[in-house]
Design a protein around this motif. Structure first.
Motif, PDB file in Angstrom:
ATOM      1  N   GLN A   2      13.428 -33.499   1.401  1.00  0.00           N
ATOM      2  CA  GLN A   2      13.626 -33.243  -0.029  1.00  0.00           C
ATOM      3  C   GLN A   2      12.824 -32.028  -0.473  1.00  0.00           C
ATOM      4  O   GLN A   2      13.294 -31.214  -1.273  1.00  0.00           O
ATOM      5  N   ALA A   3      11.614 -31.898   0.050  1.00  0.00           N
ATOM      6  CA  ALA A   3      10.786 -30.741  -0.314  1.00  0.00           C
ATOM      7  C   ALA A   3      11.440 -29.443   0.143  1.00  0.00           C
ATOM      8  O   ALA A   3      11.406 -28.436  -0.561  1.00  0.00           O
ATOM      9  N   ARG A   4      12.027 -29.457   1.328  1.00  0.00           N
ATOM     10  CA  ARG A   4      12.720 -28.265   1.817  1.00  0.00           C
ATOM     11  C   ARG A   4      13.890 -27.920   0.907  1.00  0.00           C
ATOM     12  O   ARG A   4      14.146 -26.742   0.613  1.00  0.00           O
ATOM     13  N   ALA A   5      14.621 -28.931   0.471  1.00  0.00           N
ATOM     14  CA  ALA A   5      15.762 -28.697  -0.411  1.00  0.00           C
ATOM     15  C   ALA A   5      15.314 -28.163  -1.769  1.00  0.00           C
ATOM     16  O   ALA A   5      15.968 -27.303  -2.358  1.00  0.00           O
ATOM     17  N   ASP A   6      14.172 -28.680  -2.247  1.00  0.00           N
ATOM     18  CA  ASP A   6      13.679 -28.269  -3.563  1.00  0.00           C
ATOM     19  C   ASP A   6      13.033 -26.891  -3.545  1.00  0.00           C
ATOM     20  O   ASP A   6      12.961 -26.224  -4.575  1.00  0.00           O
ATOM     21  N   HIS A   7      12.517 -26.483  -2.369  1.00  0.00           N
ATOM     22  CA  HIS A   7      11.784 -25.214  -2.271  1.00  0.00           C
ATOM     23  C   HIS A   7      12.293 -24.403  -1.080  1.00  0.00           C
ATOM     24  O   HIS A   7      11.561 -24.195  -0.105  1.00  0.00           O
ATOM     25  N   PRO A   8      13.506 -23.907  -1.130  1.00  0.00           N
ATOM     26  CA  PRO A   8      14.083 -23.194   0.019  1.00  0.00           C
ATOM     27  C   PRO A   8      13.357 -21.908   0.371  1.00  0.00           C
ATOM     28  O   PRO A   8      13.502 -21.399   1.484  1.00  0.00           O
ATOM     29  N   GLN A   9      12.560 -21.386  -0.553  1.00  0.00           N
ATOM     30  CA  GLN A   9      11.819 -20.158  -0.290  1.00  0.00           C
ATOM     31  C   GLN A   9      10.564 -20.392   0.543  1.00  0.00           C
ATOM     32  O   GLN A   9       9.915 -19.444   0.985  1.00  0.00           O
ATOM     33  N   MET A  10      10.223 -21.657   0.777  1.00  0.00           N
ATOM     34  CA  MET A  10       9.018 -21.994   1.515  1.00  0.00           C
ATOM     35  C   MET A  10       9.363 -22.523   2.902  1.00  0.00           C
ATOM     36  O   MET A  10      10.405 -23.159   3.089  1.00  0.00           O
ATOM     37  N   ASP A  11       8.490 -22.264   3.862  1.00  0.00           N
ATOM     38  CA  ASP A  11       8.638 -22.805   5.219  1.00  0.00           C
ATOM     39  C   ASP A  11       7.855 -24.105   5.278  1.00  0.00           C
ATOM     40  O   ASP A  11       6.623 -24.093   5.383  1.00  0.00           O
ATOM     41  N   ILE A  12       8.539 -25.224   5.202  1.00  0.00           N
ATOM     42  CA  ILE A  12       7.899 -26.535   5.148  1.00  0.00           C
ATOM     43  C   ILE A  12       8.192 -27.280   6.445  1.00  0.00           C
ATOM     44  O   ILE A  12       9.346 -27.474   6.822  1.00  0.00           O
ATOM     45  N   LEU A  13       7.135 -27.682   7.137  1.00  0.00           N
ATOM     46  CA  LEU A  13       7.268 -28.396   8.401  1.00  0.00           C
ATOM     47  C   LEU A  13       7.053 -29.890   8.193  1.00  0.00           C
ATOM     48  O   LEU A  13       6.266 -30.302   7.346  1.00  0.00           O
ATOM     49  N   CYS A  14       7.744 -30.678   9.003  1.00  0.00           N
ATOM     50  CA  CYS A  14       7.511 -32.117   9.034  1.00  0.00           C
ATOM     51  C   CYS A  14       6.614 -32.403  10.228  1.00  0.00           C
ATOM     52  O   CYS A  14       6.984 -32.139  11.370  1.00  0.00           O
ATOM     53  N   GLY A  15       5.438 -32.920   9.970  1.00  0.00           N
ATOM     54  CA  GLY A  15       4.467 -33.108  11.041  1.00  0.00           C
ATOM     55  C   GLY A  15       3.938 -34.525  11.125  1.00  0.00           C
ATOM     56  O   GLY A  15       4.132 -35.343  10.224  1.00  0.00           O
ATOM     57  N   VAL A  16       3.246 -34.790  12.220  1.00  0.00           N
ATOM     58  CA  VAL A  16       2.632 -36.094  12.427  1.00  0.00           C
ATOM     59  C   VAL A  16       1.339 -35.877  13.213  1.00  0.00           C
ATOM     60  O   VAL A  16       1.243 -34.950  14.014  1.00  0.00           O
ATOM     61  N   GLU A  17       0.357 -36.713  12.959  1.00  0.00           N
ATOM     62  CA  GLU A  17      -0.869 -36.700  13.763  1.00  0.00           C
ATOM     63  C   GLU A  17      -0.808 -37.870  14.733  1.00  0.00           C
ATOM     64  O   GLU A  17      -0.521 -39.006  14.329  1.00  0.00           O
ATOM     65  N   MET A  18      -1.060 -37.603  16.009  1.00  0.00           N
ATOM     66  CA  MET A  18      -0.945 -38.634  17.037  1.00  0.00           C
ATOM     67  C   MET A  18      -2.238 -38.694  17.846  1.00  0.00           C
ATOM     68  O   MET A  18      -2.711 -37.686  18.358  1.00  0.00           O
ATOM     69  N   ASP A  19      -2.781 -39.892  17.955  1.00  0.00           N
ATOM     70  CA  ASP A  19      -4.023 -40.077  18.691  1.00  0.00           C
ATOM     71  C   ASP A  19      -3.807 -40.078  20.192  1.00  0.00           C
ATOM     72  O   ASP A  19      -2.808 -40.589  20.698  1.00  0.00           O
ATOM     73  N   TYR A  20      -4.788 -39.525  20.894  1.00  0.00           N
ATOM     74  CA  TYR A  20      -4.873 -39.677  22.337  1.00  0.00           C
ATOM     75  C   TYR A  20      -5.760 -40.890  22.604  1.00  0.00           C
ATOM     76  O   TYR A  20      -6.900 -40.941  22.140  1.00  0.00           O
ATOM     77  N   LEU A  21      -5.248 -41.859  23.345  1.00  0.00           N
ATOM     78  CA  LEU A  21      -5.962 -43.117  23.558  1.00  0.00           C
ATOM     79  C   LEU A  21      -6.433 -43.313  24.998  1.00  0.00           C
ATOM     80  O   LEU A  21      -7.035 -44.334  25.314  1.00  0.00           O
TER      81      LEU A  21
END
Length: 204
Positions: A2-21
């Motif tokens: 939704q953020a990408r659709a609302d702000h097409p002029q911005m480069d918005i990444l979908c990220g996640v933080e993942m632990d090393y166990l």
């Protein structure tokens, strides 16, 4: 999305933080599980299943000899995570998180910093200057200047993040993060993009 659709002029990444166990990992993760994410931040929050940065479980730090043992194991796990190219970690987050509560080992961390820098170089990793450290007991960003200098000498690319958790902190102290990079010897900040892309922006 939704953020990408609302702000097409911005480069918005979908990220996640993942632990090393390490050896305690019982997850059955596949590449398909990580496919929705443009960016995967690798981190170490657990030392042999113990969440060392959890305020509710920090008493263990005060046991005799604990800081030495915890730091040694933390560095060992961090280096394993950073050097293993089979793991999809685009950026290694807050590299010296073990200092969060202000507990440090009795031994010189210099060799540990060099080992961490070599592991990041070997794994082709990017590291992060994380500005949130200034607001914990350690009272300085992650990583400490000497570790960041080691990353720079090893040719490890570096980006900047704020570990915001709340929208109001998204850009908190980001200019100070750039200043820390400059002082460590970096001439540019690396910006991650989709599909593992990277671009560099000169630090003015």
């Amino acid at each position: 999305a939704q953020a990408r659709a609302d702000h097409p002029q911005m480069d918005i990444l979908c990220g996640v933080e993942m632990d090393y166990l390490g050896d305690c990992d019982d997850r059955q993760l596949t590449s398909a599980d990580l496919e929705p994410f443009d960016l995967v931040l690798g981190s170490v929050h657990f030392v042999d299943a113990w969440p060392f940065d959890d305020p509710a479980q920090r008493d263990r730090w005060q046991e005799p000899g604990a800081p030495d043992a915890i730091w040694r194991r933390y560095v060992e796990l961090w280096c394993q995570a950073a050097a293993d190219r089979s793991l999809r970690f685009d950026v290694m987050s807050h590299p010296d998180l073990a200092k969060k509560f202000g507990y440090y080992p009795t031994f010189d961390l210099g060799p540990s910093y060099e080992a961490m820098a070599e592991a990041a170089r070997e794994g082709g990793r990017m590291v992060e200057v994380n500005t949130s450290g200034s607001y914990y007991a350690c009272a300085e960003m992650f990583p400490t200047p000497k570790l960041l200098e080691a990353f720079c000498r090893a040719g490890v690319p570096c980006t900047v993040g704020t570990d915001a958790h709340e929208p109001r902190y998204v850009a908190r102290d980001i200019e100070a993060g750039y200043d820390l990079m400059r002082r460590a010897g970096y001439e540019s900040v690396t910006v991650p993009g989709r599909g593992g892309a990277r671009r560099s922006i000169a630090l003015q």
